[in-house]
Design an enzyme around this catalytic site. Structure first.
Site, short mmCIF file in Angstrom:
data_model
loop_
_atom_site.label_atom_id
_atom_site.label_comp_id
_atom_site.label_asym_id
_atom_site.label_seq_id
_atom_site.Cartn_x
_atom_site.Cartn_y
_atom_site.Cartn_z
NE ARG A 145 15.82 -9.20 -41.21
CZ ARG A 145 15.77 -8.30 -40.23
NH1 ARG A 145 16.83 -7.59 -39.92
NH2 ARG A 145 14.64 -8.12 -39.55
CD GLU A 158 21.41 -12.68 -38.19
OE1 GLU A 158 20.63 -12.55 -37.23
OE2 GLU A 158 21.67 -11.77 -38.98
CG HIS A 209 20.69 -9.10 -36.10
ND1 HIS A 209 19.96 -9.93 -36.90
CD2 HIS A 209 20.04 -7.91 -36.12
CE1 HIS A 209 18.91 -9.28 -37.38
NE2 HIS A 209 18.93 -8.04 -36.91
N GLY A 213 15.37 4.28 -47.44
CA GLY A 213 14.20 4.32 -46.55
C GLY A 213 14.58 5.13 -45.32
NE ARG A 242 9.67 -0.42 -54.03
CZ ARG A 242 9.91 -1.17 -52.98
NH1 ARG A 242 10.62 -2.26 -53.10
NH2 ARG A 242 9.44 -0.87 -51.79
CB THR A 270 22.95 -2.25 -40.53
OG1 THR A 270 22.55 -1.25 -41.47
CG2 THR A 270 24.31 -1.92 -39.95
C1 GLV Z 1 16.09 -6.10 -36.60
O1 GLV Z 1 16.75 -6.79 -37.26
C2 GLV Z 1 14.93 -5.43 -37.09
O2 GLV Z 1 14.50 -5.69 -38.22
O3 GLV Z 1 14.37 -4.64 -36.33
#
Ligand code: GLV
Length: 319
Positions: free
Chosen positions: A238, A267, A285, A156, A178, A236
């Site tokens: 989830r 978290e 995060h 993405g 995808r 980075t």
């Molecule tokens: C942070 O985790 C976001 O999704 O912007």
């Protein structure tokens, strides 16, 4: 005179966003210390709610808000904390903050890639602890990014930007998506492959997927077995994308090279096994945590609120 619209910020919105909300509205702030019980009370009568990745927005919260609620503005690009069906059933619009954090998050993924590959945190801890006894050809060795194969899982906006940023390292790219991303194939020579092939061939595996039932524990005990024992895993996206016990065990047993992680399941708890695992770079995060990106996210949250409460289309709707 028309009634003031009630905007409930369940935790915090930066000043850059608050400045745009206007004095004609009633703005309530829950604060960073607010609890789920506080949120249920605060949302009563809200026209708009500002949530963030730590706030689950489900039927209970929406029903507590009541029928004036028009918008849930999520202060994040990810929206796995929001029950989209429950919002749709109640005619509530959901917005997020795409684009403005793409560079910041991709930069953190690059930073984690390099930090994990070279185990920068452990080297730094060792120096501070006074353990460095001089130049040692065998000590502090890590993996080299230059010329390696980088696997981007989820091509993405952020995955693509991450890949572009690595161009200077002369890497080869594999990616999953995808649909085929012709632009990255042309621009970077990236090859679209299945996840198993990517995991088997990549020296670096960087996760850029959103979290949902399909992507939960994409990296698990079985899929780690496919990876090179020298592979560097970067997350980075989830925390739910990764089974952290499996990652920690693989690191401890030398079946995975290194991990650079910014996000965790549950978290702000960090799985203790990760804290103890070797060659692990852990950040709290902070993917979008630059001054620029966070201000722009806050502004986008506010712009969505202003538009929707004025009866216009949201700027960045989800879904
Ligand atoms: C942070 O985790 C976001 O999704 O912007």
């Amino acid at each position: 005179m028309s009634r003031k619209q009630r905007i409930v910020i369940l935790r915090e919105l930066l000043q850059a966003g608050l400045d745009l909300l206007g004095e004609q509205n009633e703005v309530c702030l829950g604060g960073l210390g607010s609890t789920p019980e506080d949120w249920l009370n605060l949302v009563r009568g809200a026209d708009a709610i500002v949530a963030d990745p730590t706030v689950p927005v489900g039927a209970d919260l929406l029903d507590s808000a009541g029928s004036d609620l028009k918008l849930v503005a999520n202060f994040a690009v990810g929206y796995d904390n929001v029950d989209l069906d429950a919002c749709a059933e109640r005619g509530v619009v959901v917005t997020n903050t795409p684009d403005v954090l793409t560079d910041a998050t991709a930069e953190l993924a690059v930073a984690l890639t390099l930090a994990a590959a070279r185990d920068v945190p452990a080297a730094e801890r060792s120096l501070r602890a006074g353990e460095w006894s001089g130049w040692d050809p065998a000590a502090y060795r890590g993996f080299e990014l230059t010329g390696s194969t980088v696997g981007v899982v989820g091509m993405g906006r952020i995955g693509r930007r991450y890949a572009e940023m690595l161009r200077g390292f002369g890497v080869e790219y594999l990616y999953t998506s995808r649909r085929a991303r012709e632009e990255v194939e042309v621009e970077l020579g990236a090859r679209r492959v299945g996840l198993n092939q990517l995991l088997a061939e990549a020296d670096v595996v960087s996760l850029h997927l959103s979290a949902n039932d399909e992507t939960r524990h994409t990296i698990n005990r079985e899929t780690i077995r496919l990876m090179k024992p020298s592979a560097v895993l970067v997350n980075t996206g989830r925390g739910a994308l990764v089974d952290s016990s499996a990652v920690a065990a693989a690191l401890a047993e030398g079946r995975l090279g290194a991990a650079g992680l910014d996000v965790y399941e549950g978290e702000p708890e960090v799985p203790p096994e990760l804290l103890d695992a070797p060659r692990t770079t852990l950040t709290p995060h902070i993917g979008s945590a630059t001054f620029r990106a966070r201000d722009r996210m806050a502004e986008l949250v506010a712009r969505n609120i202003v538009e929707v409460l004025a009866g216009r289309d949201p700027v960045t709707p989800v879904g």
